[in-house]
Scaffold this active site. Structure first.
Site, PDB file in Angstrom:
ATOM      1  CG  LEU A 524      70.034  48.459  87.764  1.00 25.19           C
ATOM      2  CD1 LEU A 524      71.309  48.598  86.944  1.00 25.19           C
ATOM      3  CD2 LEU A 524      70.216  49.081  89.135  1.00 25.19           C
ATOM      4  CG  PHE A 529      63.646  47.227  72.957  1.00 21.49           C
ATOM      5  CD1 PHE A 529      62.505  46.978  72.204  1.00 21.49           C
ATOM      6  CD2 PHE A 529      64.474  48.259  72.575  1.00 21.49           C
ATOM      7  CE1 PHE A 529      62.225  47.726  71.080  1.00 21.49           C
ATOM      8  CE2 PHE A 529      64.186  49.008  71.445  1.00 21.49           C
ATOM      9  CZ  PHE A 529      63.056  48.744  70.699  1.00 21.49           C
ATOM     10  N   GLY A 530      62.794  45.223  77.236  1.00 21.96           N
ATOM     11  CA  GLY A 530      63.170  44.335  78.331  1.00 21.96           C
ATOM     12  C   GLY A 530      63.616  45.094  79.553  1.00 21.96           C
ATOM     13  CB  VAL A 532      68.613  47.476  82.773  1.00 22.03           C
ATOM     14  CG1 VAL A 532      70.095  47.569  83.110  1.00 22.03           C
ATOM     15  CG2 VAL A 532      68.377  47.824  81.307  1.00 22.03           C
ATOM     16  CE  LYS A 546      68.970  47.426  76.114  1.00 18.49           C
ATOM     17  NZ  LYS A 546      69.503  48.461  75.174  1.00 18.49           N
ATOM     18  CG  ASP A 643      66.376  56.898  71.359  1.00 17.08           C
ATOM     19  OD1 ASP A 643      65.662  57.907  71.431  1.00 17.08           O
ATOM     20  OD2 ASP A 643      66.127  55.845  71.956  1.00 17.08           O
TER      21      ASP A 643
END
Length: 837
Positions: A524, A529-530, A532, A546, A643
């Protein structure tokens, strides 16, 4: 000495003038059978509190007869006569008394647009009272009303009004929302009293129940623990053979308060604050997940202080365990042990919202002891409670499933639930049981300690052989996650301690299958950080997975923060964390799946932005505001998101917004208002000046980010990277310049089209500019933001200069974005800021 000579002609003219002035002054609140009220004329109550006349909310082809507060700077309507049958022109309307009733005529066609009930009045007078009640009465009987507007409320309950039933005639009084801010016609949401069983009030959406007040327990509604006696206000609930109703009265002079159901389906009690010239939101509902009607199903108990919020009482277990572990508690709970009637016992639950009572048995004259005896003898009785907590008297008995229960930290009342005796235990063996448990536990703990020490030694030796070069950071983070990051709740509903209730842990193999081995087809999105992924679990539930990058040293703190925080937060506008996976180097979070992904994927995509019409954009703005209000004020923590941005707003299938990504959030103490940090995190374009430059953050930092987001939603343009062709201003500066020039509407996204309410767009722009003001103290709180957005009549201050915060792309940043043209999330960097003027 000069003398004034007055002729008889002048003298008669003066007397005639004085006569008409006197007649006018004495009749301003009343019309008789020989008078009428037309456009440009109004009735004003004797003390200038309320005014009645013709009005329009912006559409020149729709005119209404209504009542509003006379001397408030904010035009606030409290009653509309012809809400569902407007006049096409104000000059066509005429209010008069005819055929023993009050009628509103369309003079052009001589048609009745609206009328009161026909009465047996002989010498009729229609009068507007200082209570806001418009009445029809006999001219010489001031206190006997043959008809009154208080019996036909619109969206507002005023002091002295009744909400409920006249049982003699079967007549019901209830309030119904406006269709929208420009349309007072009947909306989808109503607040109605159900007098059956033990009466309580329901908020309904198109006749589907959405929220329940709980029954009146002698002091307050069972589901409104914050409803406490006030010096300025009295609450009243009457139940007798003739009527059942709720009302309130104001005991302090010149205090204005009203209860409304707004267009978005929220109950609000608003109180006028003269010093600020605003309606202050004193209370509202539904305000959290546990206010949702039947959130936890039959025999389930909802508690916002637990994680997950749905819990089964002692003696019960989830009916659908897998759905329950993934935070879907709608299936409720079932008994572990069947009842046997004469041997059953009762479990006392404290601080409870009583179960739904429309089918309950009530006897107000019984003692609680007699109530317990009656319930025990009746094998169908599932629970009992006192009907009046002020004297602990009266009896309420349930003989069916217990629905819509909730437990509070304080407030509520005692509820006694029937259980099999074996599920409660026998008090005669408590001492022996305690000794046995203590000895057994000691042996078990020693055995477990030995086993885990051996197991740990084996695992560490295997890990050293596989990942020697990375053993330091990953082993430490792994241990920390396993030992500290899992959420637990020790409180049981009986007041006793139970085993830890952990955030559901899913095994890695399950997620591999759900995401087709984390294939690109399921991806997606991706950040620093990686990635999803979209996943589908075995039972068919879609989830968002995630996965923290194994090769990234970033994100461990954020991962732990997310697990600690979001699992405890429950609100319709916050994304729900369903579970996590921590296996070896894998750190994975599982969320509810959002069909429309993130806001930025639609808002800033010209091919898709037309999906966001104005009403959808406005609903998204209001939803984000309510989510932030929950974080800042209504949750059991005070949380600063730090954020907030378009990519962290997710949209479900109905385009409802949900705030996500709490990896950078911070918890404030109850009295804490601001903090300072050397670790500046956030995203360029959304960071407030005081935070970006000085590391000072507070709830007003989030307010600034929200303001930027509002202006982006209205304009369809990003704040960062926006440069107007004739200047070097960012989006904030561009909007500010157009606002000062009276051209604010020019920023509206062309994708919206031309069919939007200009005043609503301008209100959003003004709210956005108020939120991005340079000085934090001048920015509004989120409670005031929600009020300004929800009320078309709220007075708003004029915004001051925004904080035009721009950031240069850092050479080295901890970024959550993988593309250079995306906004940057910064972490532990020194930021060079530009302050445009």
């Amino acid at each position: 000495m000069k003398m004034m000579i007055v002729t008889s002609h002048h003298f008669c003219a003066i007397l005639l003038f004085i006569f008409f002035i006197t007649i006018s002054a004495s009749a301003t609140d009343t019309i008789s059978a020989t008078q009428s009220l037309t456009s440009g004329k109004t009735l004003v109550s004797s003390d200038d509190v309320f005014e009645l006349g013709f009005f329009s909310t912006g559409n020149p082809n729709k005119w209404y007869l209504g009542i509003w507060y006379k001397n408030l700077p904010v035009r606030t309507y409290v009653w509309v006569a012809n809400r569902d049958n407007p006049l096409a022109n104000s000059s066509l309307g005429s209010l008069k008394i005819t055929n023993q009733s009050i009628v509103l005529l369309n003079r052009d066609e001589n048609l009745i647009v609206w009328s009161s009930n026909q009465t047996k009045v002989v010498n009729p007078v229609a009068q507007l009272l200082d209570s806001g009640n418009f009445v029809l009465r006999e001219a010489d009987h001031e206190d006997e009303f043959l008809w009154q507007s208080f019996d036909y409320p619109t969206d507002t309950l005023l002091p002295g009004m009744k909400l409920g039933w006249d049982l003699r005639t079967g007549f019901e009084r209830f309030i119904t929302s406006w269709r929208n801010t420009d349309d007072p016609s009947s909306g989808d949401f109503s607040f109605k009293l159900d007098y059956h069983g033990f009466p309580e009030i329901f908020l309904e959406n198109k006749q589907v129940k959405r929220y329940r007040s709980g029954p009146w327990n002698g002091l307050r509604f069972s589901g409104v623990p914050e409803m406490k006696p006030l010096n300025d206000m009295d609450f009243d609930f009457v139940v007798d053979q003739e009527e059942v109703y709720y009302s309130f009265n104001i005991t302090t002079e010149n205090l204005f308060s009203r209860l409304i159901v707004n267009k978005d389906g929220f109950l609000q009690r608003l109180t006028w604050i003269p010093s600020s010239n605003i309606w202050n939101p004193f209370w509202y509902a539904p305000k959290d997940q546990c206010d949702n009607y039947r959130e936890c199903g039959p025999f389930g108990v909802c508690d916002t202080n637990a994680s997950p919020v749905c819990k089964c009482m002692r003696g019960f277990q989830p009916k659908f365990p897998q759905a329950w572990s993934l935070r879907d508690g709608s299936g409720g709970c079932v008994r572990k042990t069947d009842l046997v009637c004469i041997k059953d016992k009762f479990l006392r639950l404290k601080n409870m919202k009583l179960p739904e009572t429309t089918s309950a048995f009530v006897d107000k004259n019984m003692s609680l002891r007699d109530c317990a005896a009656l319930c025990f003898k009746n094998c169908s009785c599932t629970a009992y409670a006192a009907s009046n907590i002020t004297r602990t008297t009266g009896c309420v008995i349930w003989t069916d499933n217990l629905m819509d229960m909730r437990q509070y930290a304080e407030g509520g009342q005692d509820l006694y639930v029937r259980l099999a005796a074996s599920d409660i235990g026998d008090g005669r063996h408590v001492t022996a049981l305690v000794i046995g448990i203590t000895v057994g536990s000691a042996v078990l703990v020693l055995g477990l300690v030995g086993f885990f020490l051996w197991k740990r030694k084996v695992l560490l030796s295997k890990q050293r052989g596989k990942i020697v070069e990375r053993k330091g950071s990953h082993e430490r983070s792994q241990d920390f996650l396993l030992n500290e990051a899992v959420i637990s709740s020790k409180r049981d509903y009986s007041g006793e301690k139970t085993d830890d209730l952990e955030l559901p842990l899913l095994d890695f193999d399950t997620l591999v299958k759900a995401t087709e081995n984390f294939s690109d087809d399921c991806k997606l999105g991706q950040g620093g950080f990686g990635c999803v992924y979209k996943g589908r679990l075995v039972e068919g539930q879609d989830v968002a997975v995630k996965r923290l990058s194994k090769n990234s040293g970033q994100g461990i703190e954020e991962f732990k923060n997310e697990v600690r925080l979001i699992a405890r937060l429950q609100h319709r506008n916050l994304v729900r964390l369903l579970g996590c996976c921590v296996e070896m180097e894998e750190k994975i979070l599982i969320y509810e799946y959002m069909e429309n992904r993130s806001l930025d994927s639609i808002l800033f995509n010209k091919a898709r932005s037309s999906l966001l019409n104005w009403q959808t954009r406005f609903n998204i703005i209001c939803g984000i505001a309510r989510g932030l209000l929950y974080l800042h004020q209504d949750s059991r923590f005070r949380i600063i998101h730090r954020d907030l941005k378009a990519s962290n707003i997710l949209l479900d299938k109905d385009m409802h917004p949900k705030i996500s990504d709490f990896g950078m959030a911070r918890i404030f103490g109850g009295d804490q208002t601001e903090a300072n940090t050397k670790r500046v995190v956030g995203t360029y374009g959304y960071m407030s000046p005081e935070y970006a430059m000085d590391g000072l953050f507070s709830v007003k930092s989030d307010v600034f980010s929200f303001g930027v987001l509002v202006l982006e939603i209205v304009s369809g343009k990003k704040n960062r990277g926006f440069y107007h062709s004739n200047s070097e201003l960012n989006l904030l500066g561009h909007v500010w310049r157009l606002w000062r020039e009276g051209k604010g509407l020019e920023i509206t996204d062309s994708s919206v089209g031309d069919s939007y309410p200009a005043h609503e767009v301008m209100r959003c722009i003004q709210v956005g500019l108020l939120c991005v003001q340079e000085t934090a103290e001048e920015r509004p709180t989120m409670s005031n933001v929600v009020l300004m957005l929800s009320s078309e009549t709220a007075t708003m201050p004029h915004p001051k200069t925004p904080g035009f915060c721009l950031g240069r792309n850092p050479i080295e940043t901890d970024s959550s974005s993988s593309k250079q043209d995306e906004t940057f999330t910064v972490n532990q960097v020194t930021v060079t800021m530009l302050d445009a003027r």
